[in-house]
Design an enzyme around this catalytic site. Sequence first.
Site, PDB file in Angstrom:
ATOM      1  N   TRP A  15      -0.216  -1.180   5.662  1.00  0.00           N
ATOM      2  CA  TRP A  15      -1.087  -0.004   5.747  1.00  0.00           C
ATOM      3  C   TRP A  15      -2.509  -0.432   6.038  1.00  0.00           C
ATOM      4  O   TRP A  15      -3.364  -0.437   5.143  1.00  0.00           O
ATOM      5  CB  TRP A  15      -1.017   0.810   4.456  1.00  0.00           C
ATOM      6  CG  TRP A  15       0.096   1.800   4.442  1.00  0.00           C
ATOM      7  CD1 TRP A  15       1.436   1.529   4.462  1.00  0.00           C
ATOM      8  CD2 TRP A  15      -0.024   3.231   4.409  1.00  0.00           C
ATOM      9  NE1 TRP A  15       2.138   2.705   4.429  1.00  0.00           N
ATOM     10  CE2 TRP A  15       1.284   3.762   4.391  1.00  0.00           C
ATOM     11  CE3 TRP A  15      -1.105   4.108   4.380  1.00  0.00           C
ATOM     12  CZ2 TRP A  15       1.532   5.137   4.352  1.00  0.00           C
ATOM     13  CZ3 TRP A  15      -0.850   5.477   4.337  1.00  0.00           C
ATOM     14  CH2 TRP A  15       0.457   5.974   4.331  1.00  0.00           C
ATOM     15  N   TYR A  42       2.731  -6.134   9.833  1.00  0.00           N
ATOM     16  CA  TYR A  42       3.040  -4.842   9.235  1.00  0.00           C
ATOM     17  C   TYR A  42       2.151  -4.581   8.015  1.00  0.00           C
ATOM     18  O   TYR A  42       1.770  -5.511   7.314  1.00  0.00           O
ATOM     19  CB  TYR A  42       4.510  -4.818   8.834  1.00  0.00           C
ATOM     20  CG  TYR A  42       4.906  -3.496   8.264  1.00  0.00           C
ATOM     21  CD1 TYR A  42       5.099  -2.403   9.101  1.00  0.00           C
ATOM     22  CD2 TYR A  42       5.046  -3.324   6.900  1.00  0.00           C
ATOM     23  CE1 TYR A  42       5.432  -1.169   8.576  1.00  0.00           C
ATOM     24  CE2 TYR A  42       5.378  -2.085   6.375  1.00  0.00           C
ATOM     25  CZ  TYR A  42       5.561  -1.017   7.216  1.00  0.00           C
ATOM     26  OH  TYR A  42       5.884   0.203   6.700  1.00  0.00           O
TER      27      TYR A  42
END
Lengths: 811, 227
Positions: free
Chosen positions: A153, A151
């Site tokens: 950005w 996980y």
Amino acid sequence: MSKIIANYTSRRSFLKGASTLGALGVLAPSIFSPRFAQAAVNGEVLSGCHWGAFRAVVKDGRWTEVKPWEQDPHPSHQLAGVMDSVYSPSRIKYPMVRRAYLEKGRGADVEDRGSNDFVRVSWDKALDLVAQELKYAKATHGPRSVFTGTYGWKSAGKIHNSRSLLRRLINRGLQMPNVTHTGDYSTGASQVIMPHVIGTLEVYEQQTVWPVVVENTEVLVVWGADPIKTNQIDWLIADHDSYTYLEEFKKTGKKVICIDPLKSKTAEFMDAEWVQVKPQTDVALMLGMAHTLFVEELYDVDFMDEYTAGFDKFLPYLTGETDQTPKSAEWASEICGVPADKIKELARLFMGNRTMLTSGWSLQRQHHGEQPHWMLVTLASMLGQIGLPGGGFGLSYHYSNGGTPTSDGPALSGMNDGGAMEGSVSIPVARVVEMLERPGEEYDFNGTRYTFPDIKIAYWAGGNPFHHHQDRNRMIKAWQKLETVIVQDYQWTATARFADIVLPAASAYERNDIEAMGSYSNKATVAMKKIVDPVFEARSEYDIFVDLADRLGNKEAYTDGRDEMDWIRHYYEQAQKQAASKNLEMPAFEKFWEDGIVVHPVSQAAKEYVRYADFREDPLLEPLGTPTGKIEIYSKNIEKMGYDDCPPHPMWMEPLERLDGPDAKFPIHVNTGHPNDRLHSQLNGTILREGYAVADREPCMVNPKDAEARGIKSGDVIRIFNDRGQTLAGAIVSEDIMPNVIRLYEGGWYDPVEGGKIGSLCAYGDVNTLTPDLGTSKLAQGNCGHTVIADFEKFEGELPDVKVFTAPTNG
Amino acid sequence: MGKHETITFSNSDRSLVYRWLASFFTSEVKIETLESYSSPEGKALLDVFALAPELSSFTNQLSQMAQLPKEDYQTQVLDLATAYSRLFLGAGGAHSAPPYESAYYNEKGTLFQKPTADMNKLLQELGISIESSLKEPADHLGVQLNVLAEYIDREALAEASGDQASAHALHENQIWFLSNHLLNWVPSFCEGCKRFDPSGFYEQLAAALNTWLSMDLARLNEAGTTT
């Protein structure tokens, strides 16, 4: 002149004799080739990133200047940090392996992780090691032993999508059932509850568009959100178009109310009324408003009858018939700190005007985080304005410039995971530590019992869980369970420092890619052209994974015979075909690549879009995706689950801990909001930090009353602590935060004074040393990053250096 | 030659010393490196380098390392590689000594700044480029030391071919380069090594280099002023 030189050079060589030794070639080699360097690259390159589109000025092969794209209406100041991140001293330069791991093999001295003992290895060696570990996992532990949740950005770009590429490696390269994640840290609770309530994820849906809000909304409520701050970024490439509309709204002079424990950038920008609410008590505040609307018979009875289901089952709770506690404004005031009269005034104001209740996701990133948005929808229903222009509620005006009209442009697809094998599983994303702690044990999630897999290897590519996950110390302990940790990144994040094998990825500016602009607007298709060559030995995500797939014997299956540019062209041409079917012309690929951007047209209809207008117009023909087809204020599905921590209608429930809550062990709430000068933890290692660091630490905002009580002034280093951990920070004393609340932004890089040691003081200011790691409830299992109380004091001891950001010592 | 006798350096000596010092910054010490220094040729080489007082404590340390039992080489090499990673490759975070001029050019330590551009230009003027296997920017310490060696070799060549004007210019280039691209930051770099080197090896190496650079500049100036 010549004589002196001659004298100088003709002196007896002390190395005479030695210089004839064969050893010299090895021990004192020349590192130059007798040829001209390649012609230097100069020019300007248009590219894009989470912070917007920009032009990069390149001089002699170096990126020297970043200029926002001319059509960006509100460029982010963070762009300067984007350029800086490429040349940041915190770049991972070479493949590295933790020393104990290299010497003794997998699982060696795991408590040593985080102590910074790494050794450089060649790319071949590093990739051999990774391939060997994956093969070992498959042969020895079998399916579901490798975690590829990865996980975070990741950088923008449809091809070098590290998340998809990693799963593709397990699916097509290793060909083993994988373990990935469900949901995210942003909207963990809301995206699970909302489908039960209103039939969609809601949090990632287009909002009633801004032009409609500017024209029709009379009262704009910003509840626990700060769009001026957070719309700087987009999961894709930011368009920043919402700023124009926020400015337009401000010019109308209409009412803006910010409900928040602190005065946000938005409150400042909009000259808004600031209503101070105690953290984590929003549901109580909403109930107080709903109660007012009910007892004063103001609420929209017709709307409730026609468009909602189960209000009758909620009412006895609201009135106190079921628990002898009416959820009156007075009751709410006791909990949330907003005066009862103010609560009533707000309820009447909302009812009497076209009101848009916009909410951020902070409300749901807390214990029982399913309730706030459910209650918000209930409140909005009682106001009866859902589906009317400028009325109702919106859960995404603060994210990726939600509410900006959507263009007619085609959807741009991108690299997929190649298809997970049967037997693959996923876990709720924020339960990753619990997964490591309880292999083979059961857990609840959204009505089903699941079993945690037994993970041996974790591979993270383009994410930093040692920033985004809660309860750092518990996490460090759980991480020790892993036999091998592989991290692929372009920065020495805390996660990389806790890895065994570290692979240097190229930044998004050192490879070619393609991306859409605007998660909601789909404003344009952007060529993300390589700006400079990868520094040091960094390699593109795609190249790294292809070489790994090759080592696993499945290169062809992995690449489908395509290289980087083939993929870019492939996805562009798919989009082009889709556009053609809508009678929209897009230039040939070559032209697009040369121009760098295609901006798509926006229809009049898109500029007039009103969310839920269709449903309001005809609830029978356009039902919601809920079991009743209506807004569910009472959910029979949730009732059937029988969870003790998620009842079948919205309720106020005490969280694990809160400010002034029963048995609160600490007197201060720690607000862990999003930073204004970086994207979560990204760019913390850049020049942007010079603009906000206090005493070289992460800044912490403190109310003057709390500062005075502790003898603290602006610029002091403070220690924030609770029973889970401790961190230093730099104090900013300000009236912009309510008493008994301090704000330490999430995303500060974890910098343990004693690397790897559980309980170590963080020298810089990682707020997740303080937060608890628990699921919002059995329903959504979202993270509770906003559920944290603590205390703080002036730090008086010997001040430890901040060392997580690589920087020279300058003597 | 006695130990305390003044020794002199030919240009071929000097360029060798620079390339030799550079080699410790461009890559880790390997097992083969230690093996070489334990060979008769390697020992002889260290003996002569040791004649330069500023280098002797470092060569002593290297000699001792090379004399370790062969089975200890692996651990020794890993100790050094760990220190190298911490100091030079970024693993140590701020507790490091980046071997790049750019890192000392601005307070934050950003790489690839003006010094990199200046060095690229300089390499271009010299008509040379960094071997493709070395993935370092041109303002890396190892590259800079090699540039100095290049100037020295070229001066010797010019001298040998009777081109006194070029020889003189190349002599001046060395003084300029030492002052403007090495001694402007190596003392700070040296301080970083001193503070953060867990092995002691790089601390000694950097100290030896720092002294050598100062002495060499003094010698060059001396040679220049006797004109």
